[in-house]
Design a protein around this motif. Structure first.
Motif, PDB file in Angstrom:
ATOM      1  N   VAL A 171     -20.716  15.362  -3.397  1.00 15.39           N
ATOM      2  CA  VAL A 171     -22.022  15.639  -3.636  1.00 15.39           C
ATOM      3  C   VAL A 171     -22.888  14.619  -2.641  1.00 15.39           C
ATOM      4  O   VAL A 171     -22.752  13.444  -3.019  1.00 15.39           O
ATOM      5  N   PHE A 172     -23.981  15.175  -2.183  1.00 21.45           N
ATOM      6  CA  PHE A 172     -24.903  14.436  -1.316  1.00 21.45           C
ATOM      7  C   PHE A 172     -26.241  14.102  -2.294  1.00 21.45           C
ATOM      8  O   PHE A 172     -26.463  15.042  -2.703  1.00 21.45           O
ATOM      9  N   LYS A 173     -26.506  12.882  -2.469  1.00 21.32           N
ATOM     10  CA  LYS A 173     -27.173  12.416  -3.330  1.00 21.32           C
ATOM     11  C   LYS A 173     -28.573  12.708  -2.749  1.00 21.32           C
ATOM     12  O   LYS A 173     -29.796  12.487  -3.803  1.00 21.32           O
TER      13      LYS A 173
END
Length: 199
Positions: free
Chosen positions: A195-197
């Protein structure tokens, strides 16, 4: 006249006292600041006794380094004596032996890491790699993508040494059992997704 067995015991005791003193001093004030006189005085000997056993403090450091790595290969194989193979998920016993060995010699590991600036990790990596080449072989599942064996070894061993270095950085705050369990789980786990924050 002193018997040879008593002489050998005395030599071992003297050498161990000098090693323990050196490790304590490195952890207290850093490798560069430690003198041979410091080591001899801390071990309750004179400089002459030091020179009977070691040429220099570099020689003593090398001896501690070699001692630390000497048993690594043996502890890895110990749990599997007489066995032909194990499931990949069954590596916990040897991983535990490795972490227990480091835990028992943690002051040596910290002193070596401080004095050698990365050489200890490289020595550990090389020792593990030699053992993985000479004493065991990883077999992949049939449906696994084709992997270069040397790259696979490099990945597994870098991860192992990285986890050990992290453990040392935390001051060995976790037990050997916990660390062995974590590494075993890591080696046998497969990531799902990332998951890209920042989105």
């Amino acid at each position: 006249m002193e018997r040879e067995e008593d002489l050998n015991r005395r030599v071992r005791r003297t050498r161990q006292a000098l090693k323990t003193a050196f490790v304590d001093l490195i952890l207290e004030k850093g490798y560069e600041a430690v003198t041979i006189m410091d080591i001899a005085e801390r071990a309750d000997y004179n400089r002459g006794t030091f020179y009977k056993h070691f040429v220099s403090k570099e020689d003593l450091l090398r001896d501690i380094h070699d001692d630390f790595l000497r048993n690594v290969s043996e502890v890895l194989l110990l749990p599997y004596e007489g066995m032909e193979k194990i499931e990949a998920t069954g590596i916990y016993p040897s991983t535990l032996q490795l972490f227990q060995h480091i835990e028992q010699h943690k002051r040596d590991y910290l002193a070596l890491s401080s004095a050698q600036r990365g050489k200890t990790s490289v020595g550990l990596y090389d020792t593990l790699r030699r053992s993985m080449r000479e004493d065991m072989h990883i077999e992949m599942e049939d449906n696994s993508p084709p992997l270069d064996y040397e790259i696979l070894l490099s990945y597994q061993l870098s991860a192992t040494v990285g986890v050990i270095d992290y453990w040392a950085e935390t001051g060995f705050k976790y037990s050997a059992e916990y660390m062995a369990g974590q590494l075993t789980a890591l080696v046998n786990s497969r990531m799902d997704h990332i998951v890209f924050k920042r989105n």
